[in-house]
Enzyme design. Structure first.
Site, PDB file in Angstrom:
ATOM      1  N   GLU A   8     -11.453 -18.669  32.223  1.00 25.86           N
ATOM      2  CA  GLU A   8     -11.372 -17.525  33.127  1.00 25.86           C
ATOM      3  C   GLU A   8     -11.855 -16.306  32.341  1.00 25.86           C
ATOM      4  O   GLU A   8     -11.230 -15.933  31.351  1.00 25.86           O
ATOM      5  CB  GLU A   8      -9.945 -17.280  33.603  1.00 25.86           C
ATOM      6  CG  GLU A   8      -9.283 -18.455  34.296  1.00 25.86           C
ATOM      7  CD  GLU A   8      -7.793 -18.223  34.449  1.00 25.86           C
ATOM      8  OE1 GLU A   8      -7.392 -17.285  35.157  1.00 25.86           O
ATOM      9  OE2 GLU A   8      -7.015 -18.986  33.837  1.00 25.86           O
ATOM     10  N   GLU A  10     -12.793 -12.291  32.413  1.00 26.30           N
ATOM     11  CA  GLU A  10     -12.830 -10.969  33.032  1.00 26.30           C
ATOM     12  C   GLU A  10     -13.931 -10.176  32.327  1.00 26.30           C
ATOM     13  O   GLU A  10     -13.840  -9.920  31.132  1.00 26.30           O
ATOM     14  CB  GLU A  10     -11.492 -10.253  32.882  1.00 26.30           C
ATOM     15  CG  GLU A  10     -10.337 -10.947  33.581  1.00 26.30           C
ATOM     16  CD  GLU A  10      -9.009 -10.276  33.300  1.00 26.30           C
ATOM     17  OE1 GLU A  10      -8.991  -9.183  32.698  1.00 26.30           O
ATOM     18  OE2 GLU A  10      -7.977 -10.850  33.672  1.00 26.30           O
ATOM     19  N   TYR A  91     -14.461 -13.545  41.754  1.00 26.69           N
ATOM     20  CA  TYR A  91     -13.608 -12.648  42.521  1.00 26.69           C
ATOM     21  C   TYR A  91     -13.302 -11.374  41.735  1.00 26.69           C
ATOM     22  O   TYR A  91     -13.713 -11.220  40.577  1.00 26.69           O
ATOM     23  CB  TYR A  91     -12.310 -13.353  42.900  1.00 26.69           C
ATOM     24  CG  TYR A  91     -11.390 -13.719  41.744  1.00 26.69           C
ATOM     25  CD1 TYR A  91     -10.164 -13.083  41.575  1.00 26.69           C
ATOM     26  CD2 TYR A  91     -11.730 -14.726  40.845  1.00 26.69           C
ATOM     27  CE1 TYR A  91      -9.312 -13.431  40.535  1.00 26.69           C
ATOM     28  CE2 TYR A  91     -10.893 -15.087  39.808  1.00 26.69           C
ATOM     29  CZ  TYR A  91      -9.678 -14.437  39.656  1.00 26.69           C
ATOM     30  OH  TYR A  91      -8.841 -14.772  38.621  1.00 26.69           O
ATOM     31  N   ASP A  93     -10.542  -9.163  39.963  1.00 26.61           N
ATOM     32  CA  ASP A  93      -9.200  -9.230  39.384  1.00 26.61           C
ATOM     33  C   ASP A  93      -8.890  -7.874  38.771  1.00 26.61           C
ATOM     34  O   ASP A  93      -9.456  -7.508  37.737  1.00 26.61           O
ATOM     35  CB  ASP A  93      -9.125 -10.333  38.331  1.00 26.61           C
ATOM     36  CG  ASP A  93      -7.713 -10.524  37.804  1.00 26.61           C
ATOM     37  OD1 ASP A  93      -6.763 -10.289  38.576  1.00 26.61           O
ATOM     38  OD2 ASP A  93      -7.558 -10.900  36.626  1.00 26.61           O
ATOM     39  N   GLU A  98     -14.264 -11.279  37.896  1.00 23.19           N
ATOM     40  CA  GLU A  98     -13.799 -12.421  37.105  1.00 23.19           C
ATOM     41  C   GLU A  98     -14.448 -13.703  37.592  1.00 23.19           C
ATOM     42  O   GLU A  98     -14.592 -13.938  38.793  1.00 23.19           O
ATOM     43  CB  GLU A  98     -12.275 -12.557  37.168  1.00 23.19           C
ATOM     44  CG  GLU A  98     -11.753 -13.774  36.410  1.00 23.19           C
ATOM     45  CD  GLU A  98     -10.272 -13.713  36.079  1.00 23.19           C
ATOM     46  OE1 GLU A  98      -9.688 -14.778  35.834  1.00 23.19           O
ATOM     47  OE2 GLU A  98      -9.704 -12.606  36.043  1.00 23.19           O
ATOM     48  N   HIS A 165      -9.607 -16.200  29.135  1.00 19.34           N
ATOM     49  CA  HIS A 165      -8.539 -17.187  29.060  1.00 19.34           C
ATOM     50  C   HIS A 165      -9.088 -18.606  29.103  1.00 19.34           C
ATOM     51  O   HIS A 165     -10.137 -18.855  29.685  1.00 19.34           O
ATOM     52  CB  HIS A 165      -7.550 -16.986  30.207  1.00 19.34           C
ATOM     53  CG  HIS A 165      -6.896 -15.639  30.208  1.00 19.34           C
ATOM     54  ND1 HIS A 165      -6.169 -15.157  31.281  1.00 19.34           N
ATOM     55  CD2 HIS A 165      -6.851 -14.660  29.269  1.00 19.34           C
ATOM     56  CE1 HIS A 165      -5.715 -13.940  31.003  1.00 19.34           C
ATOM     57  NE2 HIS A 165      -6.118 -13.621  29.791  1.00 19.34           N
ATOM     58  N   ASN A 167      -7.805 -22.786  29.825  1.00 20.66           N
ATOM     59  CA  ASN A 167      -6.791 -23.602  30.479  1.00 20.66           C
ATOM     60  C   ASN A 167      -6.986 -25.062  30.120  1.00 20.66           C
ATOM     61  O   ASN A 167      -8.115 -25.562  30.143  1.00 20.66           O
ATOM     62  CB  ASN A 167      -6.880 -23.431  32.001  1.00 20.66           C
ATOM     63  CG  ASN A 167      -6.659 -21.995  32.426  1.00 20.66           C
ATOM     64  OD1 ASN A 167      -5.552 -21.494  32.357  1.00 20.66           O
ATOM     65  ND2 ASN A 167      -7.719 -21.329  32.863  1.00 20.66           N
TER      66      ASN A 167
END
Length: 514
Positions: A8, A10, A91, A93, A98, A165, A167
């Protein structure tokens, strides 16, 4: 098991010709222009928040005091959202555009699909410019958007940090305390490989100097649920986006946004292998640090890589020595060709870093940036000169025509692992071996029939106005092998829903009967 993973990012955003324009507005322009230019028009998928629990903690409690509105108006400023054909989410954020990559099963794909985000953001920049050249705005009540600049970095130079980030899926049977303690020394030390480099020390960046990581000065706790303040080395958000009884999602916030493909490949590959070792029962307790939070900044501020970290039992080791110990422990779990490439590159990089950190300037972001800084210092430019901050920022510009990183690539001074064509393909095509395949193909072929979505489901409307929730909870379900032919051969959403139901390929909930 497959180690499903993803990123992710940003992105930093600015409008140089209109510096006071709200980044919330400009980020919305970027997402909506991208969506509109690709035929989504006024139809933008609403994000379904019903299955999200951002305040549920992996340590066994939930701080949620209210229920999130299940669906937010997709036309509101600051909440623009679109699933793109590669299965990713693009989208707004907070005040950033992001990109959340599709779920993949290996470090190579994680690196490629992360880079695909840069490609998609550049498409959005071009789309905004196209509408503005026609004196058109994609947002009602707003002027056309000025030219955008997008940066893949983690600091705004004013004291704020935004995230890159990672995951990773892990087995719910894994003790989270064991997992955390095993990962903390690794996360503290891996920044010498994955750091993006930063001019300035401290959260405000007002102290002169250069450091390895952009994120390090913003880490304030060992373990924390927060992501925007009181950030921890280990983040405890328990939001697996899959079967929560069997799987957890490790949400990693202590990492930099990487331009370097080598750094990104190693970021995902090293972490995945360490998780393999932890789940297999390897004991990393001997590497527990005496003061891990303090060591994050100490490692980041030491450009010689000679700083010795103090372990809980008194031993002192450098970050390089600690990473070598992790490397030795993961070797028994190397199975695939990709894993073999990870460990070979891991060993090569730590050897080069030990010999001379700048010998990795063709591989890693922080040392490439430091080499640029040193070259300007040799010409008499001080580290405190504002031009040095500009060099830092321009390195992370995603525009190949403006970026210092891309300039190094074009001059063969920075290694790349995949081509621009492979990245462009990933930006348009979903991975074949995860649920992202189904999501991406449905959005591409039947996007106008999807009314709301999240990672675990799509809500689709048939020709009779009946709505179904198509469940996509299993990360390894609805792959190309399972549903590729069905999606290809379906000429309507009705046919697709009927095919899914007849073959019992996934759970379908008829929302119209409620």
């Amino acid at each position: 098991m497959a180690r499903f993973m993803g990123s992710e990012t940003e992105y930093g955003i600015s409008t140089p010709s209109a510096p006071i324009l709200s980044p919330i507005v400009t980020s919305t322009h970027a997402v909506v222009a991208y969506s509109t230019a690709r035929g989504f028009g006024e139809h933008r998928v609403r994000w379904d928040y019903a299955q999200e629990s951002p305040l549920r903690d992996s340590r066994g409690f939930d701080l949620r005091r209210y229920h999130q509105a299940p669906v937010v108006d997709p036309h509101a400023i600051g909440v623009a959202n679109v699933f793109v054909p590669n299965g990713a989410r693009f989208y707004v954020d907070h005040a950033h555009p992001e990109y959340s990559s599709p779920e993949v099963t290996n470090a190579w794909d994680a690196m490629v699909y992360d880079a695909a985000g840069d490609h998609i953001l550049m498409q959005a920049v071009s789309d905004v410019a196209g509408f503005s050249s026609q004196n058109r705005s994609v947002l009602d009540g707003h002027d056309p958007c000025p030219p955008l600049k997008i940066y893949k970095n983690n600091v705004d130079g004013k004291g704020a940090s935004y995230g890159a980030h990672e995951n990773y899926r892990y087995a719910r049977t894994t003790d989270f305390d064991v997992l955390s303690q095993a990962l903390i020394p690794f996360f503290v030390c891996r920044q010498i490989i994955i750091g993006a480099g930063r001019v300035g020390l401290g959260q405000q960046g007002d102290k002169p100097g250069f450091q390895i990581s952009q994120r390090a000065d913003y880490i304030e706790q060992e373990i924390s649920l927060e992501t925007t303040l009181n950030r921890g080395i280990i983040n405890t958000r328990d939001e697996p986006h899959t079967d929560a009884d069997h799987w957890g999602r490790l949400h990693v916030i202590i990492g930099d946004a990487n331009m370097s493909q080598t750094a990104n490949f190693l970021k995902f590959g090293m972490t995945s292998l360490v998780l393999d070792a932890i789940e297999a029962g390897v004991d990393f307790s001997e590497l527990k640090l005496k003061n891990s939070v303090r060591e994050v900044t100490r490692v980041s501020h030491d450009l010689t890589l000679t700083h010795q970290l103090t372990l809980a039992h008194g031993e002192k080791l450098t970050a390089i020595e600690i990473l070598r110990r992790y490397l030795q422990q993961v070797l028994p779990f190397v199975e695939s060709a990709i894993d073999q490439r990870v460990v070979a590159l891991w060993a090569e990089v730590v050897d080069l870093l030990e010999a001379d950190p700048l010998s990795t300037s063709h591989l890693l972001d922080w040392s490439a940036k430091l080499a640029l800084i040193r070259s300007f210092e040799s010409r008499g430019l001080a580290i405190t000169d504002p031009k040095m901050m500009l060099i830092d920022l321009q390195y992370s510009d995603i525009d190949p025509k403006k970026s210092l990183y891309h300039a190094l690539v074009s001059k063969n001074r920075m290694n790349v692992l995949c081509t621009a064509e492979e990245i462009a393909h990933a930006a348009a095509t979903p991975p074949s071996d995860s649920r992202a395949f189904f999501r991406g193909r449905v959005m591409d072929k039947f996007g106008d029939c999807v009314s709301a979505a999240n990672w675990e489901s799509l809500i689709v409307r048939t020709s009779t106005a009946r709505e179904y929730r198509v469940h996509t909870q299993g990360l390894d379900s609805l792959t190309q092998a399972e549903v590729g032919a069905l999606v290809d051969n379906s000429f309507s959403i009705d046919e697709l829903v009927k095919g899914l139901e007849n073959a019992a390929l996934t759970k379908l909930t008829d929302l119209s009967r409620r």
